[in-house]
Design a protein around this motif. Structure first.
Motif, PDB file in Angstrom:
ATOM      1  N   TRP A  86      -0.984   1.229  10.981  1.00 37.00           N
ATOM      2  CA  TRP A  86      -2.048   1.382  11.984  1.00 37.00           C
ATOM      3  C   TRP A  86      -1.903   0.402  13.130  1.00 37.00           C
ATOM      4  CZ3 TRP A  86      -7.071   0.964   8.511  1.00 37.00           C
ATOM      5  CH2 TRP A  86      -7.236  -0.345   8.036  1.00 37.00           C
ATOM      6  N   HIS A 103     -10.571   7.928  -0.399  1.00 39.11           N
ATOM      7  CA  HIS A 103      -9.996   6.829   0.394  1.00 39.11           C
ATOM      8  C   HIS A 103      -8.508   6.652   0.116  1.00 39.11           C
ATOM      9  CE1 HIS A 103      -9.828   3.340  -2.478  1.00 39.11           C
ATOM     10  NE2 HIS A 103      -9.620   2.522  -1.482  1.00 39.11           N
ATOM     11  N   ASP A 163     -12.898  -4.796   2.833  1.00 35.37           N
ATOM     12  CA  ASP A 163     -13.018  -5.158   1.422  1.00 35.37           C
ATOM     13  C   ASP A 163     -13.868  -6.381   1.096  1.00 35.37           C
ATOM     14  OD1 ASP A 163     -10.922  -3.440   1.996  1.00 35.37           O
ATOM     15  OD2 ASP A 163      -9.667  -4.152   0.372  1.00 35.37           O
ATOM     16  N   GLN A 187     -13.814   6.666   2.851  1.00 38.48           N
ATOM     17  CA  GLN A 187     -13.561   5.614   3.852  1.00 38.48           C
ATOM     18  C   GLN A 187     -14.138   6.073   5.187  1.00 38.48           C
ATOM     19  OE1 GLN A 187      -9.346   4.473   3.969  1.00 38.48           O
ATOM     20  NE2 GLN A 187      -9.866   2.382   3.413  1.00 38.48           N
ATOM     21  N   TYR A 224       1.078  -0.573  -7.137  1.00 42.87           N
ATOM     22  CA  TYR A 224      -0.306  -0.702  -6.668  1.00 42.87           C
ATOM     23  C   TYR A 224      -1.283  -0.606  -7.835  1.00 42.87           C
ATOM     24  CZ  TYR A 224      -4.687   0.018  -4.195  1.00 42.87           C
ATOM     25  OH  TYR A 224      -5.978  -0.103  -3.754  1.00 42.87           O
ATOM     26  N   PHE A 228       3.243  -2.591   9.730  1.00 47.92           N
ATOM     27  CA  PHE A 228       2.021  -1.895   9.339  1.00 47.92           C
ATOM     28  C   PHE A 228       1.748  -0.677  10.224  1.00 47.92           C
ATOM     29  CE2 PHE A 228      -1.978  -1.702   7.165  1.00 47.92           C
ATOM     30  CZ  PHE A 228      -1.720  -2.421   5.995  1.00 47.92           C
ATOM     31  N   TYR A 284       0.840  -1.215   0.000  1.00 50.55           N
ATOM     32  CA  TYR A 284       0.000   0.000   0.000  1.00 50.55           C
ATOM     33  C   TYR A 284       0.870   1.259   0.000  1.00 50.55           C
ATOM     34  CZ  TYR A 284      -3.700  -3.289   1.188  1.00 50.55           C
ATOM     35  OH  TYR A 284      -4.576  -4.336   1.175  1.00 50.55           O
ATOM     36  N   TRP A 321      -3.702   6.326   2.624  1.00 47.21           N
ATOM     37  CA  TRP A 321      -5.078   5.847   2.802  1.00 47.21           C
ATOM     38  C   TRP A 321      -5.751   6.654   3.903  1.00 47.21           C
ATOM     39  CZ3 TRP A 321      -2.519   2.631  -0.342  1.00 47.21           C
ATOM     40  CH2 TRP A 321      -3.245   1.799  -1.194  1.00 47.21           C
ATOM     41  N   TYR A 375      -8.435 -12.090   5.220  1.00 42.58           N
ATOM     42  CA  TYR A 375      -8.693 -10.655   5.215  1.00 42.58           C
ATOM     43  C   TYR A 375      -9.866 -10.246   6.103  1.00 42.58           C
ATOM     44  CZ  TYR A 375      -6.966  -6.541   2.729  1.00 42.58           C
ATOM     45  OH  TYR A 375      -6.381  -5.368   2.399  1.00 42.58           O
ATOM     46  N   TRP A 376     -11.004  -9.893   5.544  1.00 41.85           N
ATOM     47  CA  TRP A 376     -12.132  -9.427   6.357  1.00 41.85           C
ATOM     48  C   TRP A 376     -13.193 -10.508   6.551  1.00 41.85           C
ATOM     49  CZ3 TRP A 376     -11.811  -5.028   9.115  1.00 41.85           C
ATOM     50  CH2 TRP A 376     -10.821  -4.114   8.735  1.00 41.85           C
ATOM     51  N   GLY A 428     -13.862  -0.018   3.998  1.00 42.45           N
ATOM     52  CA  GLY A 428     -12.596  -0.422   4.603  1.00 42.45           C
ATOM     53  C   GLY A 428     -12.542  -1.897   4.937  1.00 42.45           C
ATOM     54  N   TRP A 482      -8.426   6.271   6.339  1.00 45.24           N
ATOM     55  CA  TRP A 482      -8.547   5.971   7.777  1.00 45.24           C
ATOM     56  C   TRP A 482      -7.242   5.461   8.370  1.00 45.24           C
ATOM     57  CZ3 TRP A 482     -12.291   1.586   9.805  1.00 45.24           C
ATOM     58  CH2 TRP A 482     -12.140   0.423   9.067  1.00 45.24           C
ATOM     59  N   ASP A 483      -6.390   4.885   7.556  1.00 48.63           N
ATOM     60  CA  ASP A 483      -5.048   4.522   8.049  1.00 48.63           C
ATOM     61  C   ASP A 483      -4.323   5.757   8.585  1.00 48.63           C
ATOM     62  OD1 ASP A 483      -5.833   2.662   5.750  1.00 48.63           O
ATOM     63  OD2 ASP A 483      -4.146   1.552   6.574  1.00 48.63           O
TER      64      ASP A 483
HETATM   65  C1  9YW Z   1      -7.402  -1.281  -0.779  1.00 46.47           C
HETATM   66  C2  9YW Z   1      -4.829   0.134   3.638  1.00 46.47           C
HETATM   67  C3  9YW Z   1      -6.179  -0.432   3.263  1.00 46.47           C
HETATM   68  C4  9YW Z   1      -7.180  -0.265   4.395  1.00 46.47           C
HETATM   69  C5  9YW Z   1      -8.450  -1.074   4.164  1.00 46.47           C
HETATM   70  C6  9YW Z   1      -8.060  -2.489   3.842  1.00 46.47           C
HETATM   71  C7  9YW Z   1      -7.165  -2.518   2.628  1.00 46.47           C
HETATM   72  C8  9YW Z   1      -7.246  -2.333   0.269  1.00 46.47           C
HETATM   73  O1  9YW Z   1      -5.980  -1.804   2.936  1.00 46.47           O
HETATM   74  O2  9YW Z   1      -7.806  -1.972   1.520  1.00 46.47           O
HETATM   75  O3  9YW Z   1      -6.900  -1.546  -1.883  1.00 46.47           O
HETATM   76  O4  9YW Z   1      -7.963  -0.222  -0.528  1.00 46.47           O
HETATM   77  O5  9YW Z   1      -9.191  -3.308   3.665  1.00 46.47           O
HETATM   78  O6  9YW Z   1      -9.295  -1.001   5.286  1.00 46.47           O
HETATM   79  O7  9YW Z   1      -7.518   1.069   4.541  1.00 46.47           O
HETATM   80  O8  9YW Z   1      -4.377  -0.410   4.833  1.00 46.47           O
END
Ligand code: 9YW
Length: 417
Positions: free
Chosen positions: A407, A78, A167, A108, A88, A405, A36, A40, A347-348, A165, A42-43
């Protein structure tokens, strides 16, 4: 918290600081190098809480840089693509947006609204002017949410899974099934070149993610056009509860600073009323639903437990939290382990996320739910054992996703450590 001399730092605290510093790209941090490489939304807000423990001016800068990407509409993207990075996908060329700096076209969860008020509280003398400068921008973002991201029942929805957030959470499955992405075209994923594909969203999901981006782009990222005919609208507890918290915090801090709070109390009341729409009566917990057909996700996720962070008392959610913590020693899992859709490393759909735990744990403690402290203790334990990684297997604690990471390090400094 004040500036501790380096010698007084525990090894863990020093390592967490070092991650924030290493991920600093000058005015903003990347979530993790490689996977990443941009800013971002919220990060960055979490990063600011981490920086606040040792460099409050730098913490403010993180949020100010985020708002430098705000669109005229009030939306704060976001991702901000400050500098091109081929590592990316999808990059700015795919999004095709025209904000003040290259960005994605979705938002986000607005935790930055709340966390800015914490930076202010950390040192009101240092923060007052910076807070006042951000305040109208923050209000404009909140206004945008209230105007463009609320359904008929008053629940806040997302127009893309990335917007929440979370995904590949099961929350989106019903709405994703309705999308036929056969004209998505050729594209090359980059995420699976950085981390193991078994921990990432599937191709099924990715085709739909990209298809949704292309479709909104074709509508010129115009809110009114997208509201007319939107193939993906899912009412989301993540977005609802973080916005509710943000508006509540802005109201309190704005009033204390003598700023214009006109309308904020009404917005908060509207969000409090709308929160009831997210309560799934069949399951007895907060849940998401597809706005197109009203179908519930029937998913007890870590976002369900953000109700407390949003400001609800929700005592009935305490028993649900106890159940998932019993089932997942290194929780809070992003999906309850007794759900057949649970996938411990994907992941989620199973893993534990430290920054979600912070909001769950803090919110629970604020509402007098004793398990809030248990969530903090488990977060401390899992990070202590397995490091500052992106997320964790909730059953074994095993490290997963990206390393070093931002956060996770920030949450250690601000709350868990
Ligand atoms: C994306 C960066 C982001 C977070 C998200 C997480 C993931 C992937 O990574 O998103 O390509 O946006 O799900 O919450 O902000 O850490």
């Amino acid at each position: 918290e004040t500036l501790a001399p380096a010698a007084d730092l525990s090894e863990r605290d020093a390592a967490a600081r070092a991650i924030l510093i290493a991920n600093d790209r000058g005015g903003y941090t990347v979530p993790t190098a490689g996977l990443y490489p941009y800013q971002w939304n919220w990060d960055s807000a979490f990063a600011a809480l981490g920086f606040a423990r040792f460099d409050l001016a730098r913490a403010w800068e993180e949020i100010e840089t985020l708002f430098s990407g705000q669109w005229d509409s009030g939306m704060v993207p976001h991702i901000l693509f400050h500098k091109p990075d081929p590592g990316y996908f999808p990059g700015p060329d795919v999004w095709g947006c025209s904000g003040p700096i290259a960005s994605s076209g979705i938002t986000q969860p607005p935790v930055a609204l709340s966390f800015a008020t914490r930076l202010l509280a950390a040192d009101p003398a240092l923060g007052a002017a910076r807070f006042a400068a951000l305040y109208p921008k923050m209000r404009k973002w909140a206004d945008w949410f209230l105007r463009w991201r609320r359904d008929e029942k008053g629940a806040v929805f997302v127009i893309h899974p990335w917007e929440s957030g979370r995904d590949n959470a099961p929350d989106w499955d019903n709405a994703m099934d309705a999308i036929d992405p056969q004209d998505v075209g050729y594209y090359e994923r980059r995420d699976t070149q950085h981390v193991d594909a078994s921990m990432r969203p599937t191709k099924y999901d990715y085709d739909r993610y990209i298809w949704l981006v292309k479709r909104a782009r074709a509508l010129g990222w115009d809110d009114a056009a997208m509201a007319q005919d939107n193939p993906f609208r899912v009412a989301d507890p993540t977005m609802h509860f973080t916005l509710m918290r943000g508006v509540r915090d802005l109201l309190a801090a704005g009033a204390a600073q003598g700023l214009d709070v006109d309308g904020l109390a009404d917005q908060l009341a509207a969000l409090e009323a709308g929160a009831q729409a997210l309560f799934n009566p069949g399951m007895g917990f907060y849940d998401s639903y597809n706005c197109a057909n009203g179908i519930w996700s029937n998913a007890l996720t870590n976002a369900s437990f953000l109700c407390w962070f949003g400001g609800l008392k929700a005592p009935e959610m305490g028993a649900h939290l106890a159940r998932v913590l019993d089932a997942a020693p290194y929780g809070v899992p992003s999906l309850a382990p007794f759900d057949p859709r649970f996938d411990a490393m994907r992941y989620w759909r199973g893993p534990t996320w430290a920054m979600m735990n912070m909001m769950i744990g803090e919110g629970a403690s604020e509402q007098g739910i004793a398990l809030g402290e248990e969530v903090r203790a488990r977060t401390r334990e899992v990070i202590g054992k397995y490091g500052f990684v992106e997320y964790f297997d909730p059953m074994t604690g095993a490290a997963a996703g990206g390393k070093a990471f931002t956060w996770t390090a920030a949450v250690w400094l601000a709350w868990a450590g």
